[in-house]
Design an enzyme around this catalytic site. Structure first.
Site, PDB file in Angstrom:
ATOM      1  N   ARG A   1       0.838  -1.189   0.000  1.00  0.00           N
ATOM      2  CA  ARG A   1       0.000   0.000   0.000  1.00  0.00           C
ATOM      3  C   ARG A   1       0.880   1.249   0.000  1.00  0.00           C
ATOM      4  O   ARG A   1       1.965   1.257   0.608  1.00  0.00           O
ATOM      5  CB  ARG A   1      -0.847  -0.042   1.279  1.00  0.00           C
ATOM      6  CG  ARG A   1      -1.842   1.079   1.452  1.00  0.00           C
ATOM      7  CD  ARG A   1      -2.980   0.942   0.518  1.00  0.00           C
ATOM      8  NE  ARG A   1      -4.130   1.770   0.869  1.00  0.00           N
ATOM      9  CZ  ARG A   1      -5.072   2.096   0.000  1.00  0.00           C
ATOM     10  NH1 ARG A   1      -4.997   1.694  -1.255  1.00  0.00           N
ATOM     11  NH2 ARG A   1      -6.119   2.807   0.375  1.00  0.00           N
TER      12      ARG A   1
ATOM     13  N   THR B   1      -8.733   0.963  -9.670  1.00  0.00           N
ATOM     14  CA  THR B   1      -8.322  -0.271  -9.000  1.00  0.00           C
ATOM     15  C   THR B   1      -8.545  -1.456  -9.950  1.00  0.00           C
ATOM     16  O   THR B   1      -9.379  -1.398 -10.826  1.00  0.00           O
ATOM     17  CB  THR B   1      -9.094  -0.465  -7.668  1.00  0.00           C
ATOM     18  OG1 THR B   1      -8.975   0.699  -6.897  1.00  0.00           O
ATOM     19  CG2 THR B   1      -8.605  -1.650  -6.869  1.00  0.00           C
TER      20      THR B   1
ATOM     21  N   THR C   1      -3.951  -0.669  -7.200  1.00  0.00           N
ATOM     22  CA  THR C   1      -4.756   0.539  -7.425  1.00  0.00           C
ATOM     23  C   THR C   1      -3.945   1.804  -7.617  1.00  0.00           C
ATOM     24  O   THR C   1      -2.808   1.907  -7.134  1.00  0.00           O
ATOM     25  CB  THR C   1      -5.707   0.751  -6.221  1.00  0.00           C
ATOM     26  OG1 THR C   1      -6.572   1.840  -6.485  1.00  0.00           O
ATOM     27  CG2 THR C   1      -4.957   1.043  -4.927  1.00  0.00           C
TER      28      THR C   1
ATOM     29  N   ASN D   1      -6.165   4.375  -7.057  1.00  0.00           N
ATOM     30  CA  ASN D   1      -7.358   4.954  -6.458  1.00  0.00           C
ATOM     31  C   ASN D   1      -8.334   5.376  -7.552  1.00  0.00           C
ATOM     32  O   ASN D   1      -9.016   4.545  -8.115  1.00  0.00           O
ATOM     33  CB  ASN D   1      -7.056   6.111  -5.498  1.00  0.00           C
ATOM     34  CG  ASN D   1      -8.287   6.446  -4.657  1.00  0.00           C
ATOM     35  OD1 ASN D   1      -9.118   5.576  -4.429  1.00  0.00           O
ATOM     36  ND2 ASN D   1      -8.427   7.673  -4.218  1.00  0.00           N
TER      37      ASN D   1
ATOM     38  N   ASP E   1      -7.823   8.319   0.229  1.00  0.00           N
ATOM     39  CA  ASP E   1      -8.358   7.192   1.016  1.00  0.00           C
ATOM     40  C   ASP E   1      -8.170   7.410   2.520  1.00  0.00           C
ATOM     41  O   ASP E   1      -8.719   6.673   3.331  1.00  0.00           O
ATOM     42  CB  ASP E   1      -7.717   5.868   0.585  1.00  0.00           C
ATOM     43  CG  ASP E   1      -8.501   5.190  -0.529  1.00  0.00           C
ATOM     44  OD1 ASP E   1      -9.600   5.673  -0.847  1.00  0.00           O
ATOM     45  OD2 ASP E   1      -8.018   4.191  -1.084  1.00  0.00           O
TER      46      ASP E   1
ATOM     47  N   SER F   1      -7.795   0.924   3.156  1.00  0.00           N
ATOM     48  CA  SER F   1      -8.204   0.469   1.825  1.00  0.00           C
ATOM     49  C   SER F   1      -9.443  -0.410   1.921  1.00  0.00           C
ATOM     50  O   SER F   1      -9.732  -0.998   2.961  1.00  0.00           O
ATOM     51  CB  SER F   1      -7.063  -0.343   1.202  1.00  0.00           C
ATOM     52  OG  SER F   1      -7.479  -0.918  -0.013  1.00  0.00           O
TER      53      SER F   1
ATOM     54  N   GLY G   1     -13.435  -1.200  -7.384  1.00  0.00           N
ATOM     55  CA  GLY G   1     -14.750  -0.584  -7.106  1.00  0.00           C
ATOM     56  C   GLY G   1     -14.798   0.256  -5.852  1.00  0.00           C
ATOM     57  O   GLY G   1     -15.877   0.475  -5.300  1.00  0.00           O
TER      58      GLY G   1
HETATM   59  N1  GLY Z   1      -8.280   3.099  -3.527  1.00  0.00           N
HETATM   60  C1  GLY Z   1      -9.253   2.130  -3.291  1.00  0.00           C
HETATM   61  C2  GLY Z   1      -8.961   1.322  -2.080  1.00  0.00           C
HETATM   62  O1  GLY Z   1      -7.819   1.085  -1.752  1.00  0.00           O
HETATM   63  O2  GLY Z   1      -9.865   0.930  -1.415  1.00  0.00           O
END
Ligand code: GLY
Length: 571
Positions: free
Chosen positions: A109, A383, A401, A403, A425, A454, A475
């Protein structure tokens, strides 16, 4: 090798044979790519958001690579052919079940840069400046993807050179755009111009059309540096220099030190049992594993299957468990390296039983509390998810992702890749909605070095201690509900995999207090829900769910979502 991949770039209109009865379903896009929505095979299977990336994965498996090799090569290929979400400038999570029985979860991440601080996206009155966390240089967290891929290499068989070469070829020689891709690039011309200091390759002044070839020379050079120098080819040297220069031109805050110090984290998977199945998911900073746990456990002792798929009773129950899980997400979830997330309490049977005490069949619940602004739901191109399984029993589920679709819309000049807008996020202002209308609390407030919460939910379900279902989707906040519904459709409603994926989905996330329904959701059920007191809101496609299911005969059934160009491959 290079020559072998050249065929990817040629329209393959007649290259695939339709085999009725073998479970294969093939269609073709205007770029000439065979898009295979379902395949049943025995040696290995892959499914991803782009047919060329899926073909890369298949080629790697055929070359002797395992599922992790294929997953790495697919992610790199997606960074070229699916820049909407495929990336080297973003982040992701990998959940793997290895043939030796080991489960591996890797967190790559993005991280808040060292100069990030809690109120960095608020104006002088304390209100969020929405654009700042969504677009442009300041919206990006420190990218994690390349570090994550090299961490994944510990479980791979082939050399990294082999895994990255298809992506280099696709970037250098180009690939043919289909109508959807050409239109997407054209529609973003103004944004790509606004958020970049140098006009990026995605802007074509004459306009793109189906059949055009997109060549990404700068990206190819970046990939070559990564091939030569490993993760340092991204986090140090020329690529890092280009990122830092881009930041300085656009008033971003990512520094050379931020890049150099980024580390992927191998975490303990979030595992729980459901009716004899073992469900393996991602822990914090993904809310996915815990949300799936909460939702599955809140339905476990109720006769959901007897209500029937899409019945008002079933949808109501699922909406109410979604509401409760998402309320907990907003209050308690965030990066557990920075705050205490009460995972055990939130997932205990006792707590979840109590949580459902105020559930009244036939009557809508009420999310009350702060009324958030009515943020429009964005289409869920952002994503992307991929699944791979190989003949030795390795299974991999990866969600990755930028985002928003095309992330921050900022491309690193000279390096050719898009930076994420993952900072959105975080709870930019605790109590205010983010891109997905989701409310977050202090647990997910911004802090330097912290990872933003996330929704990504890469998941593997084991049956008899062997991979049974590999699943995930893009999504935004709809990710956990789509994964939840896909699992329920297969396990509880006993649906075919394609119906489980392709049939309309619905979504409730506590706030706003609406049931989002996809086009095609049955009108009769919608009317009954409204009579119960629910507000329903029709919206565009929910997710692009990919599934591989292991059949009782040991064969793999791979199903790609029909909401996009997603494609399954296997042999
Ligand atoms: N950016 C979407 C997620 O990580 O939930």
């Amino acid at each position: 090798m290079k020559k072998g991949f050249f065929f990817f770039l040629i329209p393959v209109l007649f290259a695939f044979v339709y085999k009725p009865g073998n479970g294969h379903q093939v269609i073709y896009d205007q770029g000439g790519n065979a898009i295979q929505k379902k395949i049943i095979c025995e040696n290995g299977a892959v499914v991803s958001a782009h047919p060329l990336a899926s073909k890369v994965g298949l080629a790697i498996l055929k070359m002797g690579g395992n599922a992790v090799d294929a997953a790495i090569a697919i992610q790199l290929a997606l960074a070229v052919v699916y820049p909407n979400a495929g990336n080297i400038g973003g982040g992701g999570f990998m959940v793997a079940r290895l043939s030796n029985g080991k489960q591996v979860t890797i967190d790559y991440r993005e991280m808040a840069p060292g100069k990030a601080y809690k109120d960095m996206y608020l104006d002088e009155k304390g209100n969020p400046i929405v654009e700042k966390s969504l677009s442009g240089h300041l919206a990006s967290g420190i990218p994690g993807t390349i570090a994550g891929l090299f961490e994944s290499m510990k479980y791979a068989k082939l050399s990294f050179n082999k895994l990255i070469q298809p992506a280099i070829d696709l970037a250098e020689k180009g690939f043919i755009l289909n109508d959807r891709e050409a239109k997407t690039f054209n529609s973003l011309k103004a944004e790509f111009t606004k958020y970049n200091t140098v006009t990026p390759v995605f802007v074509n002044s004459a306009g793109w059309k189906a059949g055009d070839t997109l060549i990404q020379k700068d990206l190819a050079e970046t990939l070559k540096r990564i091939k030569k120098d490993g993760a340092k080819g991204f986090y140090e040297g020329q690529t890092a220099k280009l990122i830092v220069e881009e930041m300085q031109r656009g008033k971003g805050i990512i520094t050379a030190e931020d890049l150099k110090s980024y580390k992927p984290i191998v975490r303990e998977p979030h595992i729980f049992k459901y009716k004899g199945y073992t469900i393996v998911g991602m822990p914090m900073p993904s809310s996915g594993g815990l949300l799936i746990h909460q939702m599955m456990k809140m339905i476990e002792n109720r006769p959901l299957a007897s209500y029937g798929f899409e019945s008002p009773e079933a949808v109501q129950l699922m909406v109410e468990v979604e509401r409760r899980a998402y309320a907990d997400r907003a209050q308690f979830m965030g990066d557990a390296d920075f705050i205490k997330v009460p995972v055990k309490q939130l997932s205990s049977d006792e707590y979840l039983k109590k949580r459902m005490e105020d559930y009244v069949p036939g009557k809508a619940g009420n999310s009350l509390l702060v009324k958030p602004g009515d943020i429009p739901q964005h289409e869920s191109e952002e994503t992307t998810h991929l699944c791979v399984v190989d003949k030795n029993g390795n299974a991999v589920s990866v969600t990755t992702t930028l985002n928003n679709s095309f992330g921050s819309k900022t491309i690193v000049a000279g390096a050719g890749f898009i930076l994420n807008d993952e900072m959105d996020d975080f709870s930019v202002k605790p109590g205010s909605p983010n891109l997905y209308g989701a409310i977050g609390g202090e647990a997910n407030s911004i802090k330097a070095g912290k990872r933003m919460l996330s929704s990504m939910t890469p998941t593997i379900i084991l049956k008899n201690n062997k991979p049974f279902i590999i699943v995930g989707t893009p999504g935004g906040t709809t990710i956990p509900t789509s994964v939840f519904q896909t699992i329920v459709n297969i396990i509880e409603f006993n649906m075919s995999t394609e119906d489980a994926v392709w049939k309309p989905k619905f979504h409730h996330q506590w706030l706003p207090d609406n049931v989002n329904i996809e086009k095609g959701f049955p009108d009769a059920t919608k009317k009954v829900l409204e009579a119960m007191g629910y507000k329903t809101v029709e919206r565009g496609g929910i997710g692009r769910t990919e599934v591989i299911k292991v059949l009782p005969n040991g064969k793999f059934e791979a199903v790609a979502d029909n909401r996009g160009d997603d494609s399954a491959e296997g042999w």
